[in-house]
Design a protein around this motif. Structure first.
Motif, short mmCIF file in Angstrom:
data_model
loop_
_atom_site.label_atom_id
_atom_site.label_comp_id
_atom_site.label_asym_id
_atom_site.label_seq_id
_atom_site.Cartn_x
_atom_site.Cartn_y
_atom_site.Cartn_z
N PRO A 96 0.81 -1.22 0.00
CA PRO A 96 0.00 0.00 0.00
C PRO A 96 0.84 1.28 0.00
O PRO A 96 1.94 1.31 0.56
CB PRO A 96 -0.81 -0.12 1.29
CG PRO A 96 0.02 -0.96 2.19
CD PRO A 96 0.74 -1.93 1.30
N ASN A 97 0.29 2.30 -0.60
CA ASN A 97 0.91 3.62 -0.63
C ASN A 97 0.90 4.21 0.77
O ASN A 97 -0.01 3.97 1.55
CB ASN A 97 0.13 4.51 -1.60
CG ASN A 97 0.78 5.85 -1.82
OD1 ASN A 97 0.19 6.87 -1.56
ND2 ASN A 97 1.99 5.86 -2.34
N ILE A 98 1.95 4.95 1.09
CA ILE A 98 2.01 5.64 2.39
C ILE A 98 2.42 7.08 2.14
O ILE A 98 3.39 7.35 1.42
CB ILE A 98 2.94 4.92 3.38
CG1 ILE A 98 2.92 5.63 4.73
CG2 ILE A 98 4.33 4.73 2.83
CD1 ILE A 98 3.49 4.82 5.87
N THR A 99 1.66 8.01 2.72
CA THR A 99 1.92 9.43 2.49
C THR A 99 2.13 10.22 3.77
O THR A 99 2.40 11.41 3.72
CB THR A 99 0.74 10.06 1.71
OG1 THR A 99 -0.45 9.92 2.48
CG2 THR A 99 0.56 9.38 0.36
N ALA A 100 2.00 9.56 4.92
CA ALA A 100 2.16 10.24 6.20
C ALA A 100 3.17 9.49 7.07
O ALA A 100 3.12 8.26 7.17
CB ALA A 100 0.83 10.33 6.92
N LYS A 101 4.07 10.23 7.67
CA LYS A 101 5.09 9.65 8.53
C LYS A 101 4.47 9.01 9.76
O LYS A 101 3.55 9.56 10.37
CB LYS A 101 6.09 10.73 8.95
CG LYS A 101 7.21 10.22 9.83
CD LYS A 101 8.16 11.34 10.21
CE LYS A 101 9.21 10.82 11.18
NZ LYS A 101 10.17 11.87 11.53
N LYS A 102 4.99 7.85 10.12
CA LYS A 102 4.62 7.17 11.35
C LYS A 102 5.88 7.02 12.20
O LYS A 102 6.98 7.29 11.74
CB LYS A 102 4.06 5.77 11.05
CG LYS A 102 2.82 5.76 10.18
CD LYS A 102 2.42 4.33 9.87
CE LYS A 102 1.30 4.26 8.86
NZ LYS A 102 1.02 2.86 8.47
N GLU A 103 5.71 6.55 13.41
CA GLU A 103 6.86 6.33 14.28
C GLU A 103 7.65 5.11 13.79
O GLU A 103 7.06 4.11 13.38
CB GLU A 103 6.40 6.08 15.72
CG GLU A 103 5.90 7.32 16.42
CD GLU A 103 6.96 8.41 16.52
OE1 GLU A 103 8.09 8.12 16.93
OE2 GLU A 103 6.65 9.57 16.15
#
Length: 112
Positions: free
Chosen positions: A78-85
């Motif tokens: 899946p595409n990811i566009t927001a930073k996570k920890e």
């Protein structure tokens, strides 16, 4: 040219690169990220943002394997566009040799 994510991202997955990508071309696996080479605009802003130094231009010698890995899994994950920890133990694995053979997972991440 495109940029590729290499094995030092495995089990580090810091995600600083995601915040600066103007075209959202990162895709999330269970324990690493990849760049979709057909979506990357070769701007290079992600490369210096990676604390693990895992992002390289595909023009560097020896990165053919990583272009193939990025291409294959960008189609599956899946595409990811927001930073996570990042993972709590990311620093433990940063710089470790042979991470692809030891830890790579083909399982998808959560994405956005």
């Amino acid at each position: 040219m495109t940029y590729v994510v290499t094995d030092n991202c495995i089990k580090c997955k810091y995600m600083d690169c995601i915040e600066v990508c103007p075209v959202d071309c990162f895709y999330e696996g269970e324990n690493m990220l990849v760049i979709h080479p057909d979506e990357c605009i070769d701007c290079g802003v992600c490369e210096p943002e990676c604390p693990a130094d895992a992002i390289k231009p595909d023009t560097e010698p020896g990165l053919e394997k990583w272009l193939q890995v990025n291409t294959e899994y960008a189609e599956k994950w899946p595409n990811i566009t927001a930073k996570k920890e990042p993972p709590a133990d990311a620093k433990t694995f940063d710089g470790e040799a042979g991470k692809f053979e030891k830890y790579f997972s083909a399982e998808p991440g959560e994405g956005d």
